[in-house]
Design an enzyme around this catalytic site. Structure first.
Site, PDB file in Angstrom:
ATOM      1  N   SER A   9       0.794  -1.235   0.000  1.00  0.00           N
ATOM      2  CA  SER A   9       0.000   0.000   0.000  1.00  0.00           C
ATOM      3  C   SER A   9       0.827   1.286   0.000  1.00  0.00           C
ATOM      4  CB  SER A   9      -0.948   0.015   1.198  1.00  0.00           C
ATOM      5  OG  SER A   9      -2.007  -0.881   0.960  1.00  0.00           O
ATOM      6  N   LYS A  41       0.375   3.389  -2.952  1.00  0.00           N
ATOM      7  CA  LYS A  41      -0.781   4.283  -3.090  1.00  0.00           C
ATOM      8  C   LYS A  41      -0.385   5.756  -3.019  1.00  0.00           C
ATOM      9  CE  LYS A  41      -3.781   0.689  -1.105  1.00  0.00           C
ATOM     10  NZ  LYS A  41      -4.472   0.238   0.133  1.00  0.00           N
ATOM     11  N   TYR A  60      -4.254  -2.906 -10.026  1.00  0.00           N
ATOM     12  CA  TYR A  60      -4.080  -2.613  -8.589  1.00  0.00           C
ATOM     13  C   TYR A  60      -3.143  -3.631  -7.923  1.00  0.00           C
ATOM     14  CZ  TYR A  60      -5.203  -2.494  -3.609  1.00  0.00           C
ATOM     15  OH  TYR A  60      -5.107  -2.468  -2.238  1.00  0.00           O
ATOM     16  N   TYR A 108      -4.528   4.019   8.090  1.00  0.00           N
ATOM     17  CA  TYR A 108      -5.931   3.596   8.276  1.00  0.00           C
ATOM     18  C   TYR A 108      -6.392   3.844   9.712  1.00  0.00           C
ATOM     19  CZ  TYR A 108      -3.797   1.086   4.425  1.00  0.00           C
ATOM     20  OH  TYR A 108      -3.051   0.761   3.335  1.00  0.00           O
ATOM     21  N   VAL A 156       1.186  -3.777   3.826  1.00  0.00           N
ATOM     22  CA  VAL A 156       1.133  -5.071   4.511  1.00  0.00           C
ATOM     23  C   VAL A 156       2.370  -5.936   4.241  1.00  0.00           C
ATOM     24  CG1 VAL A 156      -1.367  -5.286   4.812  1.00  0.00           C
ATOM     25  CG2 VAL A 156      -0.302  -6.092   2.696  1.00  0.00           C
TER      26      VAL A 156
HETATM   27  N1  LIG Z   1      -2.553  -2.317   3.430  1.00  0.00           N
HETATM   28  C1  LIG Z   1      -2.062  -2.889   2.366  1.00  0.00           C
HETATM   29  O1  LIG Z   1      -0.873  -2.868   2.124  1.00  0.00           O
HETATM   30  C2  LIG Z   1      -3.056  -3.630   1.520  1.00  0.00           C
HETATM   31  C3  LIG Z   1      -2.587  -3.875   0.110  1.00  0.00           C
HETATM   32  C4  LIG Z   1      -2.933  -5.243  -0.384  1.00  0.00           C
HETATM   33  N2  LIG Z   1      -2.425  -5.406  -1.707  1.00  0.00           N
HETATM   34  C5  LIG Z   1      -4.437  -5.457  -0.374  1.00  0.00           C
HETATM   35  O2  LIG Z   1      -5.069  -5.014  -1.285  1.00  0.00           O
HETATM   36  O3  LIG Z   1      -4.994  -6.057   0.501  1.00  0.00           O
END
Ligand SMILES: NC(=O)CC[C@H](N)C(=O)O
Length: 278
Positions: free
Chosen positions: A61, A64, A188, A240, A258
């Site tokens: 993430s 992003k 994505y 988050y 993650v």
């Molecule tokens: N918080 C994350 O890094 C989530 C990204 C992961 N690729 C997902 O879509 O669940």
């Protein structure tokens, strides 16, 4: 600086609780949680590191931040018709607010929001074209042409991504998706599967340190106002439902993934990348 980083790496090496790797993406579940890397990139061009700073990891993430930057470049403020810019206070993959908010995700960092951002910047192109542009952008930011996507991680998530499929279909039910859902999700997952080491990631964040300019290459990436705003969004919801805690304890704009990485920005001082898979 090097002494401080070495001390941190030493302290970490003595810790027995290394957390838990993300187990819902099989490729990430297989990563050794005892690894640790930390890099600090300065506007002067110096980069200090400790731990396994050459080890590639899945930025997940953290990507992003880069797609948001690209989206603001392409769409400007009209991006905010597609996603909000408020903290969600819910886990990254939550679906609940979407029902009450007509399929418009709260912000571009929760999964629903990031999927909406991909849909918004696809603009009729093929996923491959979008990904090529994104990789080029990240290479440009990090001043490093070796950065690529880990196809194994992308396919691993594609095979198990029921929650993200649900988010995309739920948004589509509100008429909020413009492109084929499988194309958007494919893009994505590949975006999340970009592999970088802590040194590359710290360098890629430099444009957020010096008012939108990468001070090392001298290239302006975004305006000073936009850099400030991206930092504001990272501070408010880069973690988050853990964003308040991160702001309280660390006090810097940051974005987690993650895969165990965090990119944090100390404005006017440094771009910091840390990786601890658990
Ligand atoms: N918080 C994350 O890094 C989530 C990204 C992961 N690729 C997902 O879509 O669940």
């Amino acid at each position: 600086m090097q002494d401080i980083l070495d001390e941190i790496a030493f302290d970490i090496s003595g810790m027995t609780d290394r957390g838990q790797v993300a187990d819902y993406i099989p490729e990430l579940a297989a990563v050794d949680p005892s690894q640790f890397a930390l890099s600090v990139a300065l506007p002067s061009g110096e980069v200090f590191s400790a731990g396994c700073a050459n080890q590639l990891f899945s930025i997940q993430s953290i990507s992003k931040v880069f797609t948001l930057t690209m989206a603001l470049g392409k769409l400007g403020d009209s991006l905010w018709h597609r996603v909000g810019r408020e903290p969600s206070g819910d886990p990254f993959n939550s679906i609940v607010q979407l029902e009450h908010e007509h399929g418009k995700p709260r912000n571009p960092f929760i999964n629903a929001g990031a999927i909406a951002v991909v849909d918004a910047i696809m603009m009729g192109h093929q996923p491959k074209e979008l990904l090529a542009e994104l990789i080029q952008f990240i290479r440009y930011l990090a001043h490093d042409n070796s950065i690529t996507i880990d196809e194994g991680v992308a396919l691993s998530e594609l095979a198990t991504g029921h929650r993200n499929s649900s988010l995309a279909h739920f948004m589509a039910s509100f008429g909020q998706m413009e492109h084929d859902i499988n194309c958007v999700l494919g893009a994505y997952y590949h975006q999340c599967a970009i592999a970088m080491n802590s040194e590359q990631l710290a360098k890629a964040g430099l444009f957020l340190v010096s008012q939108g300019t990468n001070a090392v290459t001298g290239k302006r990436i975004v305006s000073a106002q936009r850099a400030r705003r991206i930092n504001a969004l990272m501070l408010m919801f880069g973690h988050y439902d853990g964003s308040g805690e991160f702001a309280y304890r660390v006090g810097l704009p940051g974005k987690s993934g993650v895969g165990g990485g965090i990119l944090a920005i100390a404005p006017n001082k440094a771009s910091i990348a840390v990786w601890s898979p658990g």
